[in-house]
Design a protein around this motif. Structure first.
Motif, PDB file in Angstrom:
ATOM      1  N   GLY A  45       0.800  -1.206   0.000  1.00 25.98           N
ATOM      2  CA  GLY A  45       0.000   0.000   0.000  1.00 25.98           C
ATOM      3  C   GLY A  45       0.834   1.257   0.000  1.00 25.98           C
ATOM      4  O   GLY A  45       2.004   1.253  -0.373  1.00 25.98           O
ATOM      5  N   GLN A  46       0.200   2.326   0.442  1.00 29.38           N
ATOM      6  CA  GLN A  46       0.791   3.660   0.442  1.00 29.38           C
ATOM      7  C   GLN A  46       0.415   4.374   1.720  1.00 29.38           C
ATOM      8  O   GLN A  46      -0.715   4.251   2.203  1.00 29.38           O
ATOM      9  CB  GLN A  46       0.239   4.414  -0.769  1.00 29.38           C
ATOM     10  N   LEU A  47       1.326   5.158   2.250  1.00 34.45           N
ATOM     11  CA  LEU A  47       1.093   5.961   3.445  1.00 34.45           C
ATOM     12  C   LEU A  47       1.048   7.427   3.032  1.00 34.45           C
ATOM     13  O   LEU A  47       2.001   7.947   2.448  1.00 34.45           O
ATOM     14  CB  LEU A  47       2.209   5.725   4.467  1.00 34.45           C
TER      15      LEU A  47
ATOM     16  N   GLY B 150      -8.737  13.794   6.026  1.00 32.87           N
ATOM     17  CA  GLY B 150      -7.428  13.661   5.405  1.00 32.87           C
ATOM     18  C   GLY B 150      -7.102  12.201   5.112  1.00 32.87           C
ATOM     19  O   GLY B 150      -7.476  11.304   5.868  1.00 32.87           O
ATOM     20  N   PHE B 151      -6.386  11.966   4.041  1.00 29.49           N
ATOM     21  CA  PHE B 151      -5.998  10.623   3.624  1.00 29.49           C
ATOM     22  C   PHE B 151      -4.873  10.113   4.516  1.00 29.49           C
ATOM     23  O   PHE B 151      -3.870  10.786   4.707  1.00 29.49           O
ATOM     24  CB  PHE B 151      -5.564  10.660   2.162  1.00 29.49           C
ATOM     25  N   VAL B 152      -5.039   8.897   5.057  1.00 35.62           N
ATOM     26  CA  VAL B 152      -4.028   8.276   5.914  1.00 35.62           C
ATOM     27  C   VAL B 152      -3.240   7.225   5.149  1.00 35.62           C
ATOM     28  O   VAL B 152      -2.016   7.262   5.105  1.00 35.62           O
ATOM     29  CB  VAL B 152      -4.669   7.642   7.168  1.00 35.62           C
ATOM     30  N   ALA B 153      -3.941   6.252   4.559  1.00 35.88           N
ATOM     31  CA  ALA B 153      -3.243   5.147   3.893  1.00 35.88           C
ATOM     32  C   ALA B 153      -4.149   4.443   2.902  1.00 35.88           C
ATOM     33  O   ALA B 153      -5.375   4.458   3.030  1.00 35.88           O
ATOM     34  CB  ALA B 153      -2.745   4.143   4.924  1.00 35.88           C
ATOM     35  N   GLN B 154      -3.507   3.813   1.935  1.00 40.00           N
ATOM     36  CA  GLN B 154      -4.169   2.938   0.974  1.00 40.00           C
ATOM     37  C   GLN B 154      -3.572   1.556   1.177  1.00 40.00           C
ATOM     38  O   GLN B 154      -2.350   1.414   1.257  1.00 40.00           O
ATOM     39  CB  GLN B 154      -3.885   3.447  -0.436  1.00 40.00           C
TER      40      GLN B 154
ATOM     41  N   GLY C 156     -10.240  -7.749  -4.489  1.00 32.68           N
ATOM     42  CA  GLY C 156      -9.242  -7.544  -5.535  1.00 32.68           C
ATOM     43  C   GLY C 156      -8.892  -6.083  -5.749  1.00 32.68           C
ATOM     44  O   GLY C 156      -8.165  -5.741  -6.675  1.00 32.68           O
ATOM     45  N   GLY C 157      -9.391  -5.208  -4.879  1.00 37.23           N
ATOM     46  CA  GLY C 157      -9.139  -3.775  -5.033  1.00 37.23           C
ATOM     47  C   GLY C 157      -8.269  -3.207  -3.937  1.00 37.23           C
ATOM     48  O   GLY C 157      -7.416  -3.885  -3.372  1.00 37.23           O
ATOM     49  N   TYR C 158      -8.515  -1.936  -3.625  1.00 37.48           N
ATOM     50  CA  TYR C 158      -7.754  -1.208  -2.618  1.00 37.48           C
ATOM     51  C   TYR C 158      -8.677  -0.740  -1.500  1.00 37.48           C
ATOM     52  O   TYR C 158      -9.843  -0.435  -1.726  1.00 37.48           O
ATOM     53  CB  TYR C 158      -7.105   0.048  -3.212  1.00 37.48           C
ATOM     54  N   ALA C 159      -8.120  -0.633  -0.303  1.00 32.16           N
ATOM     55  CA  ALA C 159      -8.831  -0.066   0.838  1.00 32.16           C
ATOM     56  C   ALA C 159      -8.195   1.279   1.175  1.00 32.16           C
ATOM     57  O   ALA C 159      -7.006   1.497   0.915  1.00 32.16           O
ATOM     58  CB  ALA C 159      -8.750  -1.002   2.029  1.00 32.16           C
ATOM     59  N   TYR C 160      -8.995   2.170   1.758  1.00 34.82           N
ATOM     60  CA  TYR C 160      -8.554   3.531   2.029  1.00 34.82           C
ATOM     61  C   TYR C 160      -8.926   3.913   3.459  1.00 34.82           C
ATOM     62  O   TYR C 160     -10.079   3.762   3.859  1.00 34.82           O
ATOM     63  CB  TYR C 160      -9.238   4.505   1.063  1.00 34.82           C
ATOM     64  N   ALA C 161      -7.960   4.430   4.209  1.00 36.37           N
ATOM     65  CA  ALA C 161      -8.205   4.920   5.567  1.00 36.37           C
ATOM     66  C   ALA C 161      -8.048   6.438   5.573  1.00 36.37           C
ATOM     67  O   ALA C 161      -7.131   6.980   4.952  1.00 36.37           O
ATOM     68  CB  ALA C 161      -7.230   4.292   6.555  1.00 36.37           C
ATOM     69  N   PHE C 162      -8.948   7.108   6.296  1.00 36.26           N
ATOM     70  CA  PHE C 162      -8.963   8.563   6.400  1.00 36.26           C
ATOM     71  C   PHE C 162      -9.106   8.953   7.864  1.00 36.26           C
ATOM     72  O   PHE C 162      -9.616   8.178   8.669  1.00 36.26           O
ATOM     73  CB  PHE C 162     -10.146   9.146   5.620  1.00 36.26           C
TER      74      PHE C 162
END
Length: 190
Positions: A132-134, A157-161, A170-176
């Motif tokens: 993922g991404q931070l 605000g975006f925290v992490a993907q 099969g996709g991505y999750a997003y934390a805010f």
């Protein structure tokens, strides 16, 4: 510049580091979250250490696909902002799909790239799988679903993907998170 989250190897299930899986660390007296749709105990997904606080992410896996665990507001997932100090491991409930099979450190690594998420952009980095991404900007698979804070009404605000740490279809999750209100949200797209 993008900060990737890399599979940094296994760790203790209660380690106070950014990790996928294990046991959540929470303030004393915090109860294990339950799905608003099926009332079952949720699965703990990730502990995201932001220095002065952590974001803890949960998602319902009791009846995958029946509870709307992909939606930030439907009640099939939850995210919390906790102060980083005085957190203790929660005991997992006996019933339900509450824990991931493995625990992995999420190692932050800055790389020269505009974004994370485009197909085949990243293979392993220094031999570690990209999970993922931070921070930065989310790479949306469908459309921008940035949630608004329930406290102040402003965009969070975006925290992490996250990718490949749990069943995200099969996709991505997003934390805010809303830092002003200490509230968080979680969703996924496929």
């Amino acid at each position: 510049m993008t900060t990737l989250l890399l599979h940094g190897g296994a760790t203790d299930p209660t380690a106070p580091v950014s990790r996928a899986g294990g046991l959540p660390l929470a303030p004393e007296g915090f109860g294990w979250p339950r799905c608003a749709e099926c009332a079952g105990a949720m699965q703990f997904i990730a502990h995201l250490d932001r220095g002065t606080d952590v974001v803890a992410v949960f998602m319902c896996q009791n009846e995958p696909g029946l509870c709307e665990e992909w939606d930030a507001a439907a009640g099939g997932n939850r995210a919390y902002v906790f102060p980083a100090e005085e957190l203790t491991p929660l005991a997992a409930p006996a019933e339900g799909e509450t824990l991931l099979d493995k625990v992995a450190v999420l190692t932050a690594r800055p790389v020269e790239a505009e974004t994370y998420g485009k197909e085949d952009t990243f293979g392993p980095v220094d031999g570690m799988a990209v999970l993922g991404q931070l921070g930065g900007e989310p790479y949306w698979l469908q459309w921008d679903e940035t949630p608004d804070c329930g406290g102040c009404g402003k965009e969070m605000g975006f925290v992490a993907q996250l990718d490949q740490v749990a069943n995200f279809g099969g996709g991505y999750a997003y934390a805010f998170a809303c830092d002003a209100c200490a509230e968080a949200a979680f969703l996924w797209q496929c």
